[in-house]
Write a protein that holds these residues in place. Structure first.
Motif, PDB file in Angstrom:
ATOM      1  N   LEU A  66       0.818  -1.211   0.000  1.00  0.00           N
ATOM      2  CA  LEU A  66       0.000   0.000   0.000  1.00  0.00           C
ATOM      3  C   LEU A  66       0.854   1.265   0.000  1.00  0.00           C
ATOM      4  O   LEU A  66       0.526   2.262  -0.663  1.00  0.00           O
ATOM      5  N   THR A  67       1.979   1.235   0.725  1.00  0.00           N
ATOM      6  CA  THR A  67       2.865   2.412   0.727  1.00  0.00           C
ATOM      7  C   THR A  67       3.447   2.672  -0.654  1.00  0.00           C
ATOM      8  O   THR A  67       3.538   3.821  -1.102  1.00  0.00           O
ATOM      9  N   MET A  68       3.850   1.581  -1.326  1.00  0.00           N
ATOM     10  CA  MET A  68       4.377   1.745  -2.675  1.00  0.00           C
ATOM     11  C   MET A  68       3.314   2.313  -3.611  1.00  0.00           C
ATOM     12  O   MET A  68       3.558   3.243  -4.395  1.00  0.00           O
ATOM     13  N   GLN A  69       2.099   1.737  -3.505  1.00  0.00           N
ATOM     14  CA  GLN A  69       1.014   2.237  -4.363  1.00  0.00           C
ATOM     15  C   GLN A  69       0.637   3.677  -4.002  1.00  0.00           C
ATOM     16  O   GLN A  69       0.331   4.484  -4.879  1.00  0.00           O
ATOM     17  N   SER A  70       0.667   3.990  -2.687  1.00  0.00           N
ATOM     18  CA  SER A  70       0.317   5.356  -2.281  1.00  0.00           C
ATOM     19  C   SER A  70       1.338   6.374  -2.775  1.00  0.00           C
ATOM     20  O   SER A  70       0.994   7.500  -3.152  1.00  0.00           O
ATOM     21  N   SER A  71       2.646   5.975  -2.768  1.00  0.00           N
ATOM     22  CA  SER A  71       3.658   6.895  -3.301  1.00  0.00           C
ATOM     23  C   SER A  71       3.427   7.176  -4.774  1.00  0.00           C
ATOM     24  O   SER A  71       3.504   8.325  -5.224  1.00  0.00           O
ATOM     25  N   ALA A  72       3.094   6.112  -5.537  1.00  0.00           N
ATOM     26  CA  ALA A  72       2.786   6.322  -6.957  1.00  0.00           C
ATOM     27  C   ALA A  72       1.540   7.191  -7.127  1.00  0.00           C
ATOM     28  O   ALA A  72       1.490   8.083  -7.972  1.00  0.00           O
ATOM     29  N   ALA A  73       0.522   6.926  -6.276  1.00  0.00           N
ATOM     30  CA  ALA A  73      -0.701   7.737  -6.368  1.00  0.00           C
ATOM     31  C   ALA A  73      -0.436   9.185  -6.000  1.00  0.00           C
ATOM     32  O   ALA A  73      -1.020  10.109  -6.589  1.00  0.00           O
ATOM     33  N   LEU A  74       0.446   9.403  -5.006  1.00  0.00           N
ATOM     34  CA  LEU A  74       0.780  10.776  -4.634  1.00  0.00           C
ATOM     35  C   LEU A  74       1.437  11.533  -5.780  1.00  0.00           C
ATOM     36  O   LEU A  74       1.156  12.715  -6.012  1.00  0.00           O
TER      37      LEU A  74
END
Length: 508
Positions: A333-341
């Motif tokens: 989720l952190t990896m995906q959230s960084s991409a989403a950010l």
């Protein structure tokens, strides 16, 4: 051999220590499980904190790298822009030098043209002064002729005035005699009419007095009847007032009875309050009995608690396994959230750019566009109702559903279409203005060619020397001046500043 009395207490201590050791083992196991749980919990918290720190560090590093990239990119753009500007400056300096040379040559040619024009103007001025002298001589001759004619006409008018004056005086005498006779006759007629009018006035005055006395008696009788009617109305109003006061007394008695009834209700409510207090005391006794029952229930709950603790241990083991899975999902989720950010940052920048453009467009709006930002619809009322009904219906097809999500941009597209239409109109106006400018430049070129004095211009017809009206100079004077000019210069110049140019009617 029987054991002595000292051996008996030792056996009792061993028998009592056995259950204590079993309970200590259970407590030891429980404390170890709690310690393991706390260690796992602290480990998970450390891992979560480490991941959050890592995520924040990555965000700071990404922001710093973006700033560095933008700074280097700006430096590269400045260098390229500097090179382009230097090249443009060199080109502009060369162009400016060429333009200066052209301007210098034009100024020199204009200076020579100006000298030629001054010479031509001096020559034209001399011929003009000669023509003025001739015109003054002709005007003096004309004035002498006019003075002689004026003197003759003045003598004739004086003779005619004297004859007319004599006839007017004679007619005045005749009319004066006639008016005196008329005044005497009018005075006699006035005295006669005055006597008759006096007699008529006296008779009319007596009639008016009699008529006024009759009207006064009639009005007195009418006022008496009106006073009687008003007295009857006063008596009726007084009777209605007394009846109204009687009704108010009855209402006061009714309110007094209502007050007594309210006091009785207050007493009944006080009695009910006393009963409620008694019921509260009884309820307190019931609460004490319920407390005794709750003690027994608490004992049962304690036993249930020990059973639930055993189940809790099992659930904790399952929770640890689920927590491990959650840590894995959190990392993803952190990896995906960084991409989403990152994607959201780009979206926010795009939105900020759109907002800045919208603010700039809002500043450029006119007062009319602020009041009426959209052009009126060309549809009739029935067509507008059909379109509104179609928009309110829920779409079924996928494409219509996708378009339904962008219904909110309809006003935007209207303003965009209005701006495009205004752009097209401005382009057409610009083309028309450029064509008009070209036409004006052509006219200016013709005008400059007309005022300049050169060999090519002198050979062509000059537009500035065209005269629409006839010349005031006599034809004989024009021929004489043309002959003198031919005698001095050999041939008359076709575009002299004072020579009238023959032209047809209505053309320049």
């Amino acid at each position: 051999m029987c054991p002595g009395p000292a051996a008996m207490p030792g056996k009792r201590r061993l028998q009592a220590a056995a259950p204590v050791v079993g309970e200590d083992g259970f407590l030891l196991l429980q404390s170890q499980a709690l310690a393991e749980e706390e260690a796992a919990k602290t480990k998970g918290e450390m891992l979560t904190r480490f991941l959050k720190d890592k995520l924040a560090k990555e965000e700071r590093s990404s922001t710093l790298n973006l700033h560095k990239l933008s700074t280097q990119w700006r430096a590269v753009l400045r260098e390229t822009k500097d090179k382009e500007l230097r090249q443009d400056i060199e080109i502009l300096s060369q162009t400016f030098a060429r333009v200066i040379d052209c301007k210098d040559s034009v100024i020199k040619s204009l200076a020579t043209d100006l000298e030629e024009a001054e010479e031509q103007h001096a020559q034209a001025l001399r011929s003009h002064l000669h023509n003025i002298d001739r015109l003054l001589q002709l005007q003096r001759c004309r004035l002498t002729c006019l003075e002689e004619g004026y003197g003759a006409q003045l003598e004739a008018l004086k003779m005619e005035f004297e004859a007319e004056r004599r006839t007017i005086l004679e007619q005045h005498e005749r009319e004066s005699c006639y008016l005196r006779d008329v005044a005497l006759a009018a005075e006699q007629n006035y005295t006669k009419n005055d006597h008759e009018a006096t007699l008529n006035f006296q008779s009319t005055r007596d009639d008016i007095k009699n008529k006024s006395l009759q009207e006064k008696q009639y009005s007195r009788m009418q006022l008496g009847r009106k006073a009687e009617v008003l007295w009857e109305q006063f008596q009726r109003a007084m009777q209605s007032y007394t009846e109204a006061t009687e009704h108010q007394k009855v209402a006061f008695e009714a309110l007094k009875q209502k007050d007594k009834k309210s006091s009785r209700e207050i007493e009944t409510q006080a009695k009910k309050l006393q009963k409620l207090q008694d019921s509260v005391a009884a309820t307190k006794g019931q609460i004490a009995a319920h407390l005794r029952q709750s003690e027994q229930q608490n004992q049962c709950v304690r036993e249930e608690k020990e059973r639930v603790l055993r189940q809790l241990q099992e659930l904790k083991n399952e929770m640890n396994q689920a927590r491990a899975k959650a840590y894995d999902s959190l990392a993803r989720l952190t990896m995906q959230s960084s991409a989403a950010l990152k994607v959201l940052v780009r979206v926010v920048e795009k939105a900020q750019r759109i907002l800045r453009l919208a603010e700039m467009c809002r500043r450029l709006e006119t007062e009319e566009e602020k009041v009426l930002p959209f052009y009126p619809s060309s549809l009739v009322e029935g067509e507008q109702q059909d379109a509104r009904r179609v928009l309110e219906e829920m779409p079924v097809e996928p494409l219509a559903q996708a378009v339904w999500d962008y219904v909110g941009l309809e006003r935007f597209w209207q303003r965009f279409s209005k701006a495009k239409l205004e752009e097209q109109a401005l382009e057409r106006e610009r083309a028309a203005l450029s064509q008009q400018n070209q036409h004006l430049r052509e006219l200016l070129r013709q005008y400059l060619a007309g005022i300049s004095v050169s060999h090519e211009v002198l050979e062509e017809p000059n537009p500035l020397l065209a005269i629409e009206h006839k010349s005031c100079v006599p034809r004989e004077l024009s021929r004489a001046r043309g002959g003198c000019a031919q005698g001095r210069h050999g041939a008359a110049r076709p575009n002299s500043l004072l020579d009238p140019v023959p032209c047809s009617a209505g053309t320049g």
